[in-house]
Every structure is written in structure tokens, then in C-alpha cells.
Design an enzyme around this catalytic site. Structure first.
Site, PDB file in Angstrom:
ATOM      1  N   VAL A 185      41.880  34.157  41.790  1.00  0.00           N
ATOM      2  CA  VAL A 185      40.856  33.811  42.779  1.00  0.00           C
ATOM      3  C   VAL A 185      40.969  34.601  44.080  1.00  0.00           C
ATOM      4  O   VAL A 185      40.292  34.298  45.059  1.00  0.00           O
ATOM      5  CB  VAL A 185      40.857  32.289  43.102  1.00  0.00           C
ATOM      6  CG1 VAL A 185      40.441  31.497  41.876  1.00  0.00           C
ATOM      7  CG2 VAL A 185      42.197  31.823  43.626  1.00  0.00           C
ATOM      8  N   LYS A 186      41.789  35.630  44.087  1.00  0.00           N
ATOM      9  CA  LYS A 186      41.914  36.425  45.309  1.00  0.00           C
ATOM     10  C   LYS A 186      40.867  37.552  45.340  1.00  0.00           C
ATOM     11  O   LYS A 186      40.223  37.839  44.322  1.00  0.00           O
ATOM     12  CB  LYS A 186      43.330  36.998  45.413  1.00  0.00           C
ATOM     13  CG  LYS A 186      44.419  35.921  45.522  1.00  0.00           C
ATOM     14  CD  LYS A 186      44.217  34.987  46.696  1.00  0.00           C
ATOM     15  CE  LYS A 186      45.475  34.284  47.177  1.00  0.00           C
ATOM     16  NZ  LYS A 186      45.979  33.214  46.316  1.00  0.00           N
ATOM     17  N   THR A 187      40.742  38.188  46.494  1.00  0.00           N
ATOM     18  CA  THR A 187      39.687  39.191  46.679  1.00  0.00           C
ATOM     19  C   THR A 187      39.787  40.292  45.628  1.00  0.00           C
ATOM     20  O   THR A 187      38.799  40.661  44.995  1.00  0.00           O
ATOM     21  CB  THR A 187      39.769  39.796  48.092  1.00  0.00           C
ATOM     22  OG1 THR A 187      39.724  38.731  49.028  1.00  0.00           O
ATOM     23  CG2 THR A 187      38.605  40.742  48.355  1.00  0.00           C
TER      24      THR A 187
END
Ligand SMILES: *Cc1c(COP(=O)(O)O)cnc(C)c1O
Length: 396
Positions: A185-187
Site C-alpha cells: 500500500v505504499k507509493t
């Protein structure tokens, strides 16, 4: 926020290149890999992008924190000051090092308050570990000054803020070392992955060895490598690195989209005098993964969050009640509930986390509402979203 929203042919091509050689390991196999070095390439491109001398990819962001702590010489009995609003991984990494997490407060940046540090420093304090939460920066210049004045190391948890800057300088480059996460779910995502960055060649050498069983990576015979230190295994695989490499090349597009979407939402909320925004020490350096704002009190913040969800505005978070991100709900930490006895339990005069009381952080976070900024919204979706939000807030 998440890079998975724009997963495409670029990622598939990089992964395919690894699958073609069959070399999934990041080191060695020079012949078989046909010049394909995904982890190494990712490290080189990330260093270049951020403007640092060294980058080490690793298995995840929590591993990056563990490696950073080890490389900074932080271990048994050392105290590390961390914020109470973060992901539990920050505290877990400190505990895993055998060290003691000591909590400062947050300020209206939603990050560690530089003015809360001196009152919790003890003779055992070795480092400060600020977290750049929700895509934007702490007052990192002030934090750095406090660390320097007190002879403390600074490790930045920039897991949520890849691509962010303060006064043009990348987040993660202000202390001895900075950590990133590339979890799903990180950039930028690798599936699972992380990195530490540093300008210090010695710190990098220790980090590199530590993340791969202490191997010094000198010479061509893996079995005859030297070992200056004991380590562990926090390696990334070539498959994960390949995904991340394609994602990293999209970072600028992601930041641009997020900033555009965030600005539209923020402009819409700015018409309401009761709403104030999270303080951004440098608005230009915000990665714009979240729009965070304050309601006048806790009751209104809870009501807005509930009403937004009821109106179909997804991705709104009330972190004060959330069990992942704020100490108030970390019962397992408060009672040190672990799979086995923790090193911290051997330490006399350790903090009693069950009695922790942070009224200042409570009063800030209890009023805060955060909205996730997505990449994939169409202009029409964004307009509809804004219309719903305005309706909700008008009727509060
Ligand atoms: C995601 C995250 C981590 C841990 O990263 P993983 O890759 O999930 O292990 C650490 N700190 C913060 C602030 C995070 O958001």
C-alpha cells in the site's frame, strides 16, 4: 497513494526479464543473469533520484528500520525516541534491536514534536527516530538541530513519504540514515520491499553486511567471503526488485497526480472556517498521499468521519480510534505481549507503557481526519467526491 493503482506492462516487462534468466537472487550468478541486476539497478536509480551516495534495498520497511538501527550501533538497553503516531513497525524494530522505545509527542504536523524530545532524553538515549507520516514531513530541521545539540543519532522513518522533500532536500537524508517501505500500500510497491539510504560509506557497509548474514560480498566465491559482523537475512529478491524498479520510474507521475487531486480537495474544504489543516513545514515537498485536517473537537471529528463514510466517501481515516497507527489502541505493546520474552524485559527502570499518557498528542489526533488521495480518480469522480464532501460538512 498506492502504486498498485497504476500497475501495468512496465512492471510485467521487468519481472519477465528476471523470469527469463531464472536468477531470483540479487547477488552472484553473473553468467546466468545476462547482465540483469534488478536490485542493483533499483538502488542506483533510487540513489540518483534522492541525491544520496548509498542505497540498500531489503525485504521490507520494518527490516529497513532494523538494519538502520544496527548500522547506527543501537542495541541492548539503548533508548530510541519515537512518535506515538506511526505504524507499529517503528516500535517493533526498536524492540527487536533489544532497545527501548521512548515516546515523544506529536505536533500539528502529525509528526514527532521537536519540542517534546528534550524532556524524555536520558543518559541511555542514543537516537531519535522521527516518522514522516501520511506523505509529509516532520519539522525535520528542528529535529536535526535537537539531535545535534544532544549528541543523538537521527534515523528517519520515511516509509510513507518517498519522494517528499523539505526545502528541496529529500526526506530520509537529514539524519544518519533514512528508511523506506515498498509494501503493497505504499507509493512505490515491490509487493514486499524496503530500503535504507545514507551518505556514510561505513554505515552502508555495515548495513549491507548485516542484511545478508554479515557476508562482506568481496570476491567471487560466496563460500569464502569474510565476515566482520554477525547479521541476519533481510534480502530482497530480484522479482520484488523488478516490480519496484518499474514503479520507481512512475514516481513523478504519481506525485503529480496526487498533488493535483489533493489541491482540488483542499481548496474545496478551505471554504469552511471551522476546518484547519495539518501543518506542512514545506507544502511544496508534500507527496500528497493524504489530506489531513482538524475539526474543532473530537466529537465533530468522529461525526465527520462517520458521515463521510455513510455518504459513500471512501478512504477516510480517524487515526485516533484506529488500531494500527496510534499508541492509544496498542494494547499488545502496552502489556509487552510477545511470542517470547523480550530483551526489554531484562532492563531495569524500563518505561511502563501501560501507564503512558500523552494528552498533547491525544488532543491533536482526536481532532484529525485524514483522506486518502487516489491516483485513479477521473475528473468526474473527483468532482462527485468533492460535492459529497461539501454536502456532509455543510450538514455537520
Ligand atoms: C509501512 C510502514 C513501515 C513498515 O514497512 P513494511 O514494508 O510494511 O514492513 C514502517 N513505518 C511506517 C511509518 C510505515 O508506514
Amino acid at each position: 497513494m498506492p502504486g498498485f493503482e497504476i500497475f501495468g506492462d512496465e512492471e510485467r516487462k521487468e519481472v519477465q526479464e528476471v523470469l527469463e534468466t531464472g536468477v531470483l537472487f540479487r547477488y552472484g550468478f553473473d553468467q546466468a543473469r545476462k547482465g540483469r541486476w534488478k536490485a542493483k539497478s533499483f538502488e542506483a536509480e533510487l540513489s540518483e533520484r534522492i541525491g544520496v551516495k548509498h542505497c540498500l534495498l531489503c525485504s521490507n520497511g520494518t527490516a529497513a528500520l532494523s538494519i538502520a538501527l544496527a548500522a547506527c550501533g543501537i542495541g541492548a538497553g539503548d533508548e530510541v525516541i519515537i512518535p506515538p503516531f506511526t505504524f507499529i513497525a517503528t516500535a517493533e524494530a526498536v524492540l527487536a534491536a533489544g532497545a527501548v522505545p521512548v515516546f515523544g509527542d506529536i505536533d500539528e504536523t502529525l509528526c514527532l514534536d521537536p519540542d517534546s524530545i528534550e524532556s524524555v532524553i536520558s543518559p541511555r538515549t542514543k537516537a531519535v527516530l522521527p516518522v514522516h507520516m501520511c506523505g509529509a514531513m516532520a519539522r525535520i530541521d528542528r529535529l536535526k538541530a535537537v539531535c545535534e545539540q544532544n549528541g543523538l543519532k537521527m534515523i528517519e522513518d520515511a516509509c510513507q513519504s518517498l519522494g517528499g522533500t523539505f526545502n528541496g532536500k529529500a526526506l530520509g537524508t537529514f539524519g544518519q540514515t533514512g528508511c523506506f517501505s515498498f509494501d503493497p500500500v505504499k507509493t512505490v510497491t515491490c509487493g514486499e520491499g524496503g530500503a535504507i539510504i545514507t551518505d556514510d560509506p561505513n554505515l552502508y557497509r555495515i548495513a549491507e553486511a548485516y542484511s545478508d548474514h554479515g557476508h562482506d560480498h568481496i570476491g567471487n566465491d560466496r563460500g569464502l567471503e569474510g565476515h566482520a559482523i554477525l547479521g541476519s537475512n533481510f534480502r530482497i529478491s530480484e522479482l520484488n526488485a523488478a516490480v519496484g524498479l518499474a514503479q520507481l520510474r512512475k514516481l513523478d507521475i504519481m506525485l503529480e497526480k496526487q498533488r493535483l487531486h489533493k489541491k482540488a480537495l483542499k481548496d474545496a474544504l478551505a471554504q469552511f472556517p471551522d476546518i484547519t489543516f495539518r501543518k506542512l513545514p514545506d507544502e511544496k515537498g508534500d507527496t500528497a498521499t493524504f489530506l489531513c485536517f482538524f475539526m474543532p473537537d473530537e466529537a465533530l471529528a468522529r461525526k465527520v468521519t462517520k458521515d463521510l463514510a455513510a455518504a459513500g466517501v471512501d478512504g477516510c481515516f480517524y487515526w485516533y480510534a484506529n488500531k494500527w497507527h496510534y499508541i492509544r489502541q496498542w494494547d499488545h505493546l502496552k502489556s509487552l505481549r510477545a511470542a517470547a520474552r523480550l530483551p526489554i524485559e531484562l532492563i531495569e527502570n524500563r518505561p511502563d507503557y501501560s501507564r503512558i499518557h500523552l494528552p498533547k498528542s491525544d488532543s491533536i489526533l482526536s481532532r484529525a481526519v485524514s483522506m486518502l488521495i487516489k491516483l485513479s480518480w477521473t475528473p468526474e469522480e473527483l468532482d462527485r467526491r468533492i460535492a459529497k464532501i461539501i454536502n456532509v460538512i455543510r450538514s455537520i
